[in-house]
Design an enzyme around this catalytic site. Sequence first.
Site, PDB file in Angstrom:
ATOM      1  N   ARG A  22     -14.251  28.710  -6.275  1.00  0.00           N
ATOM      2  CA  ARG A  22     -13.001  29.372  -5.941  1.00  0.00           C
ATOM      3  C   ARG A  22     -12.042  29.312  -7.118  1.00  0.00           C
ATOM      4  NH1 ARG A  22      -8.744  25.854  -5.089  1.00  0.00           N
ATOM      5  NH2 ARG A  22      -9.208  23.695  -4.488  1.00  0.00           N
ATOM      6  N   ASN A  24      -8.545  28.352  -8.965  1.00  0.00           N
ATOM      7  CA  ASN A  24      -7.676  27.173  -8.904  1.00  0.00           C
ATOM      8  C   ASN A  24      -6.722  27.192 -10.084  1.00  0.00           C
ATOM      9  OD1 ASN A  24      -7.199  24.640  -7.354  1.00  0.00           O
ATOM     10  ND2 ASN A  24      -7.452  23.741  -9.375  1.00  0.00           N
ATOM     11  N   ASN A  70      -6.942  23.322 -14.010  1.00  0.00           N
ATOM     12  CA  ASN A  70      -5.597  23.197 -13.456  1.00  0.00           C
ATOM     13  C   ASN A  70      -4.553  23.695 -14.451  1.00  0.00           C
ATOM     14  OD1 ASN A  70      -4.766  22.455 -10.790  1.00  0.00           O
ATOM     15  ND2 ASN A  70      -6.008  20.615 -10.976  1.00  0.00           N
ATOM     16  N   ASP A 118      -2.218  17.458 -12.575  1.00  0.00           N
ATOM     17  CA  ASP A 118      -2.511  18.668 -11.803  1.00  0.00           C
ATOM     18  C   ASP A 118      -1.832  19.850 -12.493  1.00  0.00           C
ATOM     19  OD1 ASP A 118      -2.972  20.572  -9.755  1.00  0.00           O
ATOM     20  OD2 ASP A 118      -2.949  19.022  -8.223  1.00  0.00           O
TER      21      ASP A 118
END
Length: 207
Positions: A22, A24, A70, A118
Site C-alpha cells: 500500500r 504510505n 515515510n 515517522d
Amino acid sequence: TGLYGADGAFSWLVHDPVPGRRGNDAAVAPDGSLWAGTMRYDEAEGGGTLSRIAPDGTVSPVLDAVTVSNGTGWSPDGRLMYYIDTPTRRVDVFDVDGERVVNRRPFVTVEHGHGWPDGLTVDAEGCVWVAFWDGAAVRRYTPDGRPDLVVELPVRRPTACAFGGAGLRDLYVSTARTGLDAPHPLSGSLLVLPDLGQGMPGTPFGG
C-alpha cells in the site's frame, strides 16, 4: 495515486497495484513532482519503494527495498531532500541533482527509547521536525543534524507534522490510536501547537 478534479471526479494518475502493498506517505517537491512511498501491510523488510511521479504521470523509481517509506521533505533552497525509512531509525539526506537525488547519507540516527521516526516537515530556517511513533514527541533538528527542541505530546503515536495557520506558524500533528490497548483520549486526533515555528508555503502538484 489519483486526482480529484474541481467537480469531485476521480481519475487515476498512477495505477499499479501490488498485492500486499500500500501507499504510505507522500510529498510534493519544489519542482511540482510528487514523491510517493509504499510499504507492505505485513511490514516485510525491503517490501516498499519510493518513486517520483512527474506532473504528466511519468513514474521514476527512486528507491527500492525500503521497508516503511515515510517522511520526505526538502531544504528551503531545494538542494537537499530528507527521507525516512522508519525501521532504520534514521533520517537520511540526499543531494538534489535535477530530477534525481544522489549521495544518500545519515542526517540523524535516532537513539533507542525515543520511538520510531515517522513523518517530517522542514521549516523556513532549514530545521527538520520529525514525529516519533511510540515516542510521544516531535523533535526538531538543526540543519547540521543537532537536536535542539523536543515537543512532548500527551499521545503515544504522533505520525506526521506540518506547519499551517496564520503566517504558517502553528504546527499541526496527526496522531494514531491503532494498536493501543488503552489509548489517550486525544489519540487519533489532529493536534495544533500554536506559534511554534515558521513553516514554508507548500508546493502544489504540477499535474
